[in-house]
Design an enzyme around this catalytic site. Structure first.
Site, mmCIF file in Angstrom:
data_model
loop_
_atom_site.group_PDB
_atom_site.id
_atom_site.type_symbol
_atom_site.label_atom_id
_atom_site.label_comp_id
_atom_site.label_asym_id
_atom_site.label_seq_id
_atom_site.Cartn_x
_atom_site.Cartn_y
_atom_site.Cartn_z
ATOM 1 N N LYS A 157 -16.248 -27.073 -47.249
ATOM 2 C CA LYS A 157 -16.480 -25.827 -46.227
ATOM 3 C C LYS A 157 -17.001 -26.123 -44.898
ATOM 4 O O LYS A 157 -17.617 -27.411 -44.656
ATOM 5 C CB LYS A 157 -17.342 -24.776 -47.039
ATOM 6 N N GLY A 163 -14.637 -17.217 -42.303
ATOM 7 C CA GLY A 163 -13.272 -16.649 -42.045
ATOM 8 C C GLY A 163 -12.217 -17.398 -43.039
ATOM 9 O O GLY A 163 -10.899 -17.357 -42.486
ATOM 10 N N LYS A 236 -9.748 -11.220 -46.752
ATOM 11 C CA LYS A 236 -9.791 -9.817 -47.536
ATOM 12 C C LYS A 236 -8.744 -8.880 -47.076
ATOM 13 O O LYS A 236 -8.217 -8.833 -46.067
ATOM 14 C CB LYS A 236 -11.199 -9.116 -47.252
ATOM 15 N N ARG A 291 -22.953 -9.092 -37.948
ATOM 16 C CA ARG A 291 -22.062 -8.265 -37.198
ATOM 17 C C ARG A 291 -21.560 -6.911 -38.263
ATOM 18 O O ARG A 291 -21.682 -7.060 -39.135
ATOM 19 C CB ARG A 291 -20.775 -8.754 -36.684
#
Length: 444
Positions: A157, A163, A236, A291
């Protein structure tokens, strides 16, 4: 006091922010690229400013152009939405230094949680379990040692972003040798940071996240969890609130952990702490997003809380207006994308026929309209269909009806509406037995 807000974003989230600002009596300024001249957020805002050509690097990601627009429009603050500059600590710092209000966490907080390794260290200190893996960035030799210790498969990662970018699943040493430099290269291109770390690759986990709000006075409140296990390529597609996969005791533990984490980093504003849940029901910290999330409407549907409104009020120095959260019913969000859902290719074009579903328990967040031309330069998201029901079963039935009504057509234009209908027909989704890799299996 904030009298005018510039929205440093586009599409449905810009429209969403404009609507809440209007309810608060705050003027809005839309910025747009040449490709977005006819977008709905430009039409709805009180003022609008063109900030450059279609390419994001020359418009929505161009900090000097955004800052110039703030000054020219005499805006008091800026709402970054999601994506683009929303989690960029440099942008937040420049806004703060200019004397304007950044509607989000402080630049210091964004820098901390933007570094996944540092965020994991905070989680460790407050007692949140972590997926077994490296304590920091790795080179090949270090990655090899850790992989042998925690056993394959492992996942690489990016330390500097999320994202889904920079992620590589590795099943043996040969793949590790091949994929580590690729992950580092992708990470550097995407985030300007080539550091990567590795973790144990969990088999078919669920993705659970907790929505949080915090003010400048140490008050932190959670609005419950969402399940986001329907994904493709780590992106997603469907989100639900609450999760049908956890019980009240697990929910309580998650929310308590999130509050401790947010207090430890002096968090301010709206944010989301994300977890993976393994097949035994164990939770592991992933990251925090500083956010508003794409999927925030499902939480609003079951709590009645306007998350954007709380964001703005907190930024204005007010205390959280919410003392107790009451959750009612069940909500599901379907991301409607202009794309071929089976080969994941964007499908831009002019909308020639449009019908949006309605009725009890239906919410549509969108920036499209009949005659609108979907540009090829940005994310393929064109709308969010959010349905509410007294329980999950009713929400699913309502979603089936709404998706049957949903029509977006144009020459050569494709969407994933039929794909969502197919998903709802699966036994795994209807019984909440799906996981983050379910779509990969479904598409085989």
């Amino acid at each position: 006091m904030i009298r005018k807000i510039l929205i440093a974003n586009r599409g449905e989230i810009a429209v969403r922010v404009i609507r809440t600002c209007r309810e608060l009596g705050i003027k809005t300024v839309a910025v747009y690229s040449e490709a977005d001249r006819d977008s709905m957020h430009v039409k709805l805002a009180d003022e609008s400013i063109c900030i450059g050509p279609p390419e994001p690097s020359k418009s929505y990601l161009d900090i000097p152009r955004i800052m110039a627009s703030i000054e020219v429009s005499s805006s008091d603050g800026v709402h970054p939405g999601y994506g683009f500059l929303s989690e960029n600590p440099k942008f937040a710092e420049i806004v703060e230094a200019s004397g304007k209000v950044f509607i989000g966490p402080s630049s210091e907080t964004l820098e901390l949680i933007g570094d996944k390794i540092k965020a994991k260290e905070v989680a460790r200190k407050v007692g949140i379990p972590l997926v077994p893996g490296s304590d920091g960035p790795v080179d090949f030799q270090k990655a090899l040692e850790i992989a042998k210790e925690i056993k394959y498969p492992v996942v690489i990662k990016s330390a500097g972003g999320g994202g889904g970018r920079g992620i590589r699943v590795v099943y043996d040493e040969k793949e590790l040798r091949e994929k580590l430099p690729l992950a580092m290269q992708e990470s550097k291109l995407a985030f300007g940071d080539e550091r990567v770390y590795i973790e144990k690759y969990l088999i078919n986990p669920k993705h659970i996240e907790v929505q949080v709000l915090a003010d400048n006075y140490g008050n932190v409140i959670t609005l419950g969890e969402r399940e986001c296990s329907i994904q493709r390529r780590y992106q997603k597609l469907v989100e639900e609130a609450p999760s049908a996969s956890i019980d009240d005791s697990q929910r309580k533990l998650l929310e308590e952990a999130v509050v401790e984490f947010c207090k430890a980093i002096n968090y301010r504003g709206a944010g989301t702490v994300e977890f993976l849940m393994d097949q035994e029901g164990n939770f592991y910290f992933m990251e925090m997003n500083g956010r508003i999330q794409v999927e925030h409407p499902v939480t609003e549907m079951i709590t009645g809380v306007d998350i954007v409104k709380e964001q703005i009020k907190v930024a204005m120095g007010e205390r959280l207006s919410i003392k107790k959260v009451e959750r009612r019913g069940y909500a599901i969000e379907f991301r409607i994308n202009a794309e071929d859902p089976y080969i994941f290719l964007p499908s831009p074009g002019k909308i020639e026929k449009l019908f949006l579903p309605g009725g009890l328990g239906i919410r549509i967040d969108t920036h499209i309209y009949c005659g609108y031309r979907i540009p090829p330069f940005y994310d393929s998201l064109i709308a969010k269909l959010v349905v509410w029901g007294k329980n999950r079963e009713e929400a699913i039935e309502r979603a089936k009806r709404a998706l049957e009504e949903f029509v977006v057509e144009g020459e050569g234009l494709k969407t994933n509406v039929d794909f969502h209908r197919r998903l709802l027909a699966t036994r795994e989704f209807r019984t909440a037995k799906h996981h983050v890799r379910f779509l990969e299996e479904m598409l085989l």
